[in-house]
Design a protein around this motif. Structure first.
Motif, PDB file in Angstrom:
ATOM      1  N   PRO A   2       0.725  -1.249  -0.169  1.00  0.00           N
ATOM      2  CA  PRO A   2       0.106   0.109   0.061  1.00  0.00           C
ATOM      3  C   PRO A   2       0.662   1.123  -0.020  1.00  0.00           C
ATOM      4  N   ARG A   3       0.306   2.335  -0.713  1.00  0.00           N
ATOM      5  CA  ARG A   3       0.945   3.536  -0.919  1.00  0.00           C
ATOM      6  C   ARG A   3       0.410   4.466   0.230  1.00  0.00           C
ATOM      7  N   ILE A   4       0.947   5.230   1.061  1.00  0.00           N
ATOM      8  CA  ILE A   4       0.713   6.410   1.881  1.00  0.00           C
ATOM      9  C   ILE A   4       1.286   7.567   1.862  1.00  0.00           C
ATOM     10  N   ILE A   5       0.276   8.473   1.572  1.00  0.00           N
ATOM     11  CA  ILE A   5       0.848  10.032   1.183  1.00  0.00           C
ATOM     12  C   ILE A   5       0.625  10.851   2.247  1.00  0.00           C
ATOM     13  N   TYR A   6       1.734  11.347   2.936  1.00  0.00           N
ATOM     14  CA  TYR A   6       1.538  12.347   4.138  1.00  0.00           C
ATOM     15  C   TYR A   6       1.800  13.694   3.707  1.00  0.00           C
ATOM     16  N   HIS A   7       0.857  14.631   4.130  1.00  0.00           N
ATOM     17  CA  HIS A   7       0.943  16.083   3.765  1.00  0.00           C
ATOM     18  C   HIS A   7       1.050  16.680   4.983  1.00  0.00           C
ATOM     19  N   ASN A   8       2.591  17.308   5.084  1.00  0.00           N
ATOM     20  CA  ASN A   8       2.867  17.955   6.383  1.00  0.00           C
ATOM     21  C   ASN A   8       3.111  19.423   6.217  1.00  0.00           C
ATOM     22  N   GLY A   9       2.551  20.242   5.071  1.00  0.00           N
ATOM     23  CA  GLY A   9       2.934  21.470   5.028  1.00  0.00           C
ATOM     24  C   GLY A   9       4.187  21.981   4.210  1.00  0.00           C
ATOM     25  N   THR A  10       4.762  20.852   3.898  1.00  0.00           N
ATOM     26  CA  THR A  10       5.943  21.322   2.871  1.00  0.00           C
ATOM     27  C   THR A  10       5.460  21.066   1.318  1.00  0.00           C
ATOM     28  N   ALA A  11       6.349  21.568   0.544  1.00  0.00           N
ATOM     29  CA  ALA A  11       5.960  21.563  -0.789  1.00  0.00           C
ATOM     30  C   ALA A  11       5.563  20.424  -1.460  1.00  0.00           C
ATOM     31  N   GLU A  12       6.451  19.102  -1.076  1.00  0.00           N
ATOM     32  CA  GLU A  12       6.238  17.920  -1.530  1.00  0.00           C
ATOM     33  C   GLU A  12       5.960  16.971  -0.591  1.00  0.00           C
ATOM     34  N   PRO A  13       4.763  16.219  -0.611  1.00  0.00           N
ATOM     35  CA  PRO A  13       4.375  15.026   0.432  1.00  0.00           C
ATOM     36  C   PRO A  13       5.299  14.015   0.687  1.00  0.00           C
ATOM     37  N   ASN A  14       5.546  13.389   1.711  1.00  0.00           N
ATOM     38  CA  ASN A  14       6.263  12.179   1.902  1.00  0.00           C
ATOM     39  C   ASN A  14       5.205  10.980   1.370  1.00  0.00           C
ATOM     40  N   VAL A  15       5.648  10.197   0.432  1.00  0.00           N
ATOM     41  CA  VAL A  15       4.991   9.218  -0.137  1.00  0.00           C
ATOM     42  C   VAL A  15       5.908   7.911   0.412  1.00  0.00           C
ATOM     43  N   VAL A  16       5.168   6.931   0.892  1.00  0.00           N
ATOM     44  CA  VAL A  16       5.704   5.642   1.588  1.00  0.00           C
ATOM     45  C   VAL A  16       5.095   4.413   0.803  1.00  0.00           C
ATOM     46  N   GLU A  17       5.850   3.567   0.487  1.00  0.00           N
ATOM     47  CA  GLU A  17       5.338   2.397   0.167  1.00  0.00           C
ATOM     48  C   GLU A  17       5.480   1.427   1.473  1.00  0.00           C
ATOM     49  N   ALA A  18       4.291   1.176   1.891  1.00  0.00           N
ATOM     50  CA  ALA A  18       4.396   0.207   3.274  1.00  0.00           C
ATOM     51  C   ALA A  18       4.000  -1.296   3.187  1.00  0.00           C
ATOM     52  N   ALA A  19       4.735  -1.941   3.923  1.00  0.00           N
ATOM     53  CA  ALA A  19       4.368  -3.467   3.749  1.00  0.00           C
ATOM     54  C   ALA A  19       3.112  -3.721   4.291  1.00  0.00           C
ATOM     55  N   ASP A  20       2.336  -4.904   3.762  1.00  0.00           N
ATOM     56  CA  ASP A  20       1.078  -5.186   3.949  1.00  0.00           C
ATOM     57  C   ASP A  20       0.903  -5.339   5.518  1.00  0.00           C
ATOM     58  N   GLY A  21      -0.001  -4.793   6.020  1.00  0.00           N
ATOM     59  CA  GLY A  21      -0.414  -5.007   7.662  1.00  0.00           C
ATOM     60  C   GLY A  21       0.424  -3.994   8.451  1.00  0.00           C
ATOM     61  N   THR A  22       1.016  -2.853   7.698  1.00  0.00           N
ATOM     62  CA  THR A  22       1.831  -1.836   8.393  1.00  0.00           C
ATOM     63  C   THR A  22       0.925  -0.659   8.669  1.00  0.00           C
ATOM     64  N   SER A  23       0.686  -0.282   9.755  1.00  0.00           N
ATOM     65  CA  SER A  23      -0.205   0.945  10.150  1.00  0.00           C
ATOM     66  C   SER A  23       0.637   2.175   9.493  1.00  0.00           C
ATOM     67  N   VAL A  24      -0.448   2.987   9.320  1.00  0.00           N
ATOM     68  CA  VAL A  24      -0.038   4.344   8.842  1.00  0.00           C
ATOM     69  C   VAL A  24       1.137   5.067   9.483  1.00  0.00           C
ATOM     70  N   MET A  25       0.980   4.917  11.048  1.00  0.00           N
ATOM     71  CA  MET A  25       1.869   5.271  12.048  1.00  0.00           C
ATOM     72  C   MET A  25       3.327   4.538  11.954  1.00  0.00           C
ATOM     73  N   ARG A  26       3.228   3.387  11.951  1.00  0.00           N
ATOM     74  CA  ARG A  26       4.515   2.456  11.959  1.00  0.00           C
ATOM     75  C   ARG A  26       5.333   2.792  10.602  1.00  0.00           C
ATOM     76  N   ALA A  27       4.459   3.136   9.304  1.00  0.00           N
ATOM     77  CA  ALA A  27       5.201   3.406   8.240  1.00  0.00           C
ATOM     78  C   ALA A  27       5.775   4.993   8.465  1.00  0.00           C
ATOM     79  N   ALA A  28       4.976   5.646   8.829  1.00  0.00           N
ATOM     80  CA  ALA A  28       5.600   6.993   9.157  1.00  0.00           C
ATOM     81  C   ALA A  28       6.967   7.052  10.029  1.00  0.00           C
ATOM     82  N   VAL A  29       6.942   6.386  11.155  1.00  0.00           N
ATOM     83  CA  VAL A  29       8.171   6.407  11.965  1.00  0.00           C
ATOM     84  C   VAL A  29       9.362   5.617  11.156  1.00  0.00           C
TER      85      VAL A  29
END
Length: 108
Positions: A2-29
């Motif tokens: 799964p792909r998670i897109i984090y928008h945090n006020g910067t010009a470009e969002p952080n895009v993370v490819e997470a392993a199956d079963g990984t929470s949005v928080m764990r992928a971010a950390v």
């Protein structure tokens, strides 16, 4: 993955490819996404992984637990009654890929 897109006020969002079963928080950390702290390690006991889920994904989320509801009353950034969730309680999967979240400026 799964792909998670984090928008945090910067010009470009952080895009993370997470392993199956990984929470949005764990992928971010694991990927050093700014603004997600996750002090309790994903137990819905601290609210330092608060995010605002983008509107197009809200209907695809699991129902909020009583514990999550209670912790959202303790967020550093203002709670949005519709969009606020704890990212430790969101696990992307079929239908929720990608998911986009806005990261609040304050978690602590």
């Amino acid at each position: 993955m799964p792909r998670i897109i984090y928008h945090n006020g910067t010009a470009e969002p952080n895009v993370v490819e997470a392993a199956d079963g990984t929470s949005v928080m764990r992928a971010a950390v694991a990927n050093d996404v700014p603004g997600i702290v996750g002090e309790c390690g994903g137990q819905a006991m601290c609210a330092t992984c608060h995010v605002y889920v983008r509107a197009e994904h809200l209907d695809l989320l699991p129902e909020m637990s009583e514990d999550e509801e209670e912790m959202l009353e303790c967020t550093a950034a203002p709670r949005d009654e519709k969009r606020s969730r704890l990212s430790c309680q969101i696990v992307p999967g079929p239908g929720l890929d990608p998911i986009e979240v806005d990261v609040p400026a304050d978690q602590i």
